[in-house]
Design a protein around this motif. Structure first.
Motif, PDB file in Angstrom:
ATOM      1  N   SER A 228     -82.860 -84.984 -12.209  1.00 28.88           N
ATOM      2  CA  SER A 228     -82.693 -85.308 -10.783  1.00 28.88           C
ATOM      3  C   SER A 228     -82.270 -86.763 -10.601  1.00 28.88           C
ATOM      4  N   LYS A 229     -82.944 -87.647 -11.402  1.00 33.08           N
ATOM      5  CA  LYS A 229     -82.570 -89.074 -11.306  1.00 33.08           C
ATOM      6  C   LYS A 229     -81.130 -89.297 -11.751  1.00 33.08           C
ATOM      7  N   VAL A 230     -80.765 -88.615 -12.848  1.00 33.40           N
ATOM      8  CA  VAL A 230     -79.392 -88.758 -13.349  1.00 33.40           C
ATOM      9  C   VAL A 230     -78.400 -88.227 -12.316  1.00 33.40           C
ATOM     10  N   LYS A 231     -78.797 -87.076 -11.675  1.00 31.76           N
ATOM     11  CA  LYS A 231     -77.922 -86.487 -10.677  1.00 31.76           C
ATOM     12  C   LYS A 231     -77.707 -87.437  -9.511  1.00 31.76           C
ATOM     13  N   ASN A 232     -78.862 -88.026  -9.057  1.00 30.23           N
ATOM     14  CA  ASN A 232     -78.758 -88.992  -7.940  1.00 30.23           C
ATOM     15  C   ASN A 232     -77.850 -90.175  -8.301  1.00 30.23           C
ATOM     16  N   GLN A 233     -78.032 -90.680  -9.543  1.00 34.49           N
ATOM     17  CA  GLN A 233     -77.203 -91.823  -9.976  1.00 34.49           C
ATOM     18  C   GLN A 233     -75.728 -91.418 -10.050  1.00 34.49           C
ATOM     19  N   LEU A 234     -75.511 -90.169 -10.550  1.00 33.53           N
ATOM     20  CA  LEU A 234     -74.137 -89.676 -10.637  1.00 33.53           C
ATOM     21  C   LEU A 234     -73.519 -89.538  -9.250  1.00 33.53           C
ATOM     22  N   ASN A 235     -74.358 -89.096  -8.270  1.00 33.25           N
ATOM     23  CA  ASN A 235     -73.845 -88.997  -6.893  1.00 33.25           C
ATOM     24  C   ASN A 235     -73.438 -90.372  -6.362  1.00 33.25           C
ATOM     25  N   LEU A 236     -74.311 -91.391  -6.642  1.00 31.04           N
ATOM     26  CA  LEU A 236     -73.987 -92.762  -6.197  1.00 31.04           C
ATOM     27  C   LEU A 236     -72.712 -93.259  -6.880  1.00 31.04           C
ATOM     28  N   ASP A 237     -72.637 -92.992  -8.197  1.00 35.59           N
ATOM     29  CA  ASP A 237     -71.440 -93.406  -8.930  1.00 35.59           C
ATOM     30  C   ASP A 237     -70.195 -92.705  -8.392  1.00 35.59           C
ATOM     31  N   HIS A 238     -70.362 -91.425  -8.029  1.00 35.56           N
ATOM     32  CA  HIS A 238     -69.241 -90.654  -7.500  1.00 35.56           C
ATOM     33  C   HIS A 238     -68.736 -91.249  -6.181  1.00 35.56           C
ATOM     34  N   ILE A 239     -69.721 -91.603  -5.344  1.00 32.66           N
ATOM     35  CA  ILE A 239     -69.360 -92.207  -4.047  1.00 32.66           C
ATOM     36  C   ILE A 239     -68.612 -93.521  -4.265  1.00 32.66           C
ATOM     37  N   ALA A 240     -69.150 -94.356  -5.209  1.00 26.90           N
ATOM     38  CA  ALA A 240     -68.491 -95.655  -5.487  1.00 26.90           C
ATOM     39  C   ALA A 240     -67.100 -95.440  -6.065  1.00 26.90           C
ATOM     40  N   LEU A 241     -66.991 -94.476  -7.000  1.00 31.22           N
ATOM     41  CA  LEU A 241     -65.692 -94.195  -7.592  1.00 31.22           C
ATOM     42  C   LEU A 241     -64.702 -93.675  -6.562  1.00 31.22           C
ATOM     43  N   LYS A 242     -65.180 -92.876  -5.635  1.00 32.42           N
ATOM     44  CA  LYS A 242     -64.296 -92.347  -4.601  1.00 32.42           C
ATOM     45  C   LYS A 242     -63.789 -93.482  -3.702  1.00 32.42           C
ATOM     46  N   SER A 243     -64.724 -94.409  -3.397  1.00 32.51           N
ATOM     47  CA  SER A 243     -64.334 -95.564  -2.574  1.00 32.51           C
ATOM     48  C   SER A 243     -63.270 -96.394  -3.300  1.00 32.51           C
ATOM     49  N   ASP A 244     -63.522 -96.640  -4.599  1.00 26.21           N
ATOM     50  CA  ASP A 244     -62.529 -97.392  -5.378  1.00 26.21           C
ATOM     51  C   ASP A 244     -61.215 -96.632  -5.446  1.00 26.21           C
ATOM     52  N   TYR A 245     -61.319 -95.316  -5.572  1.00 22.52           N
ATOM     53  CA  TYR A 245     -60.107 -94.501  -5.651  1.00 22.52           C
ATOM     54  C   TYR A 245     -59.303 -94.604  -4.358  1.00 22.52           C
ATOM     55  N   ASP A 246     -60.007 -94.476  -3.222  1.00 21.97           N
ATOM     56  CA  ASP A 246     -59.319 -94.574  -1.931  1.00 21.97           C
ATOM     57  C   ASP A 246     -58.659 -95.953  -1.766  1.00 21.97           C
ATOM     58  N   LYS A 247     -59.403 -97.004  -2.222  1.00 25.30           N
ATOM     59  CA  LYS A 247     -58.863 -98.366  -2.100  1.00 25.30           C
ATOM     60  C   LYS A 247     -57.634 -98.525  -2.986  1.00 25.30           C
ATOM     61  N   LEU A 248     -57.731 -98.045  -4.226  1.00 24.17           N
ATOM     62  CA  LEU A 248     -56.594 -98.126  -5.144  1.00 24.17           C
ATOM     63  C   LEU A 248     -55.404 -97.321  -4.645  1.00 24.17           C
ATOM     64  N   LYS A 249     -55.691 -96.183  -4.017  1.00 21.54           N
ATOM     65  CA  LYS A 249     -54.625 -95.357  -3.497  1.00 21.54           C
ATOM     66  C   LYS A 249     -53.893 -96.083  -2.372  1.00 21.54           C
TER      67      LYS A 249
END
Length: 320
Positions: free
Chosen positions: A49-70
């Motif tokens: 569950s902790k790993v999942k939560n961290q992965l969700n946070l990482d996913h959100i950050a990566l998506k933000s970076d992706y949108d910015k890079l795009k």
């Protein structure tokens, strides 16, 4: 699932009174193992569950970076397209400029050759003008020296005439108040003698007192051989009423009187005769009006005009 199985085994054990102790022990051991496994699985579940939560946070950050890079990529794409367009425009402009530059260069070279030719022509004209200016400066300096020399000569002549006037005034002092005056003007000395000192009315014979005055003038002239002497005879405007045949008119009378003075001056051997000139002016150069007896008396006169010889000065003036 495991909990449910353990509870089923427990119920079965309680409801089966005929179960052997061995079987019971085995079941109990298995239950303990199941509980242990259940706790391990629960721990793993928490970690997951902790790993999942961290992965969700990482996913959100990566998506933000992706949108910015795009967005940056899209902006770079737009900038690239604009730059490409500008580059193409610049390349076309450069080609046109390169073509025009050759033509402009040839035109500028021709213009430069023309300007150089004009410059050489102007330099030659300037050199000629400089030579002319140098010559003019030399001429001006020479003329300036001549003018200075001329001014010195004129000043010397003026001083000489002033001295001559003083000498005449001193020599003729005895005739002051007898119709004789000496004055200097316009670079000349004027000795004026009224007729009452020199002549009887209608006569050109010089009286004794007048002759003394003329002789005194002659002595001064003998000491100044470089002086030109003009003797002018003047009358009033009364018509001549003397003996007919000897004198025609006032002009003739004034001329005979001037000649009489010249004859007296010529008796002095020191006086150069070629310096003497006699002239009759008649009634045509009066000093005063002829409407009064006093004016007529002033107009009847002899004027001895002494002028320095200006031959050398005239020559210098012609040379300037």
């Amino acid at each position: 699932m495991i909990k449910k199985a353990a509870m089923g085994f427990a119920v079965l054990a309680l409801t089966t009174s005929c179960v052997s102790k061995k079987v019971y022990n085995e079941l109990e051991t298995k239950f303990a193992d199941l509980k242990k496994e259940n706790r391990h699985i629960a721990d793993q579940n928490d970690s997951i569950s902790k790993v999942k939560n961290q992965l969700n946070l990482d996913h959100i950050a990566l998506k933000s970076d992706y949108d910015k890079l795009k967005a940056e990529r899209d902006k770079l794409a737009v900038d690239y397209a604009a730059s490409s367009k500008n580059l193409k425009t610049l390349q076309e402009s450069y080609k046109a400029l390169e073509k025009n530059s050759d033509e402009s260069l040839q035109a500028n070279m021709a213009k430069n050759r023309e300007l150089l030719a004009q410059l050489e022509s102007k330099e030659k004209a300037l050199a000629a003008e400089k030579d002319r200016l140098n010559k003019l400066n030399a001429d001006l300096k020479e003329r300036s020296n001549r003018v200075n020399e001329l001014e010195s000569m004129i000043a010397a002549k003026e001083a000489s005439m002033k001295k001559l006037k003083e000498t005449l005034s001193k020599s003729l002092k005895a005739f002051e108040g007898k119709g004789l005056t000496v004055q200097q003007k316009d670079g000349k000395v004027y000795v004026s003698m009224e007729n009452k000192l020199l002549f009887e009315s209608g006569s050109w014979a010089v009286g004794s007192e007048g002759k003394k005055a003329v002789v005194a003038v002659g002595k001064v002239l003998g000491d100044n051989p470089e002086i030109s002497v003009l003797i002018e005879g003047h009358t009033d405007n009364d018509k001549f009423a003397g003996a007919m045949g000897q004198i025609e008119n006032n002009w003739d009378l004034s001329t005979k009187r001037a000649t009489a003075i010249v004859n007296i001056l010529s008796e002095n051997k020191s006086v150069k005769k070629d310096n003497l000139t006699a002239a009759g002016r008649g009634e045509f150069a009066p000093l005063m009006t002829n409407d009064t007896p006093e004016g007529k008396a002033k107009n009847r006169r002899i004027e001895i005009i002494l002028t320095p010889k200006l031959d050398e000065i005239s020559k210098m003036l012609n040379d300037i």
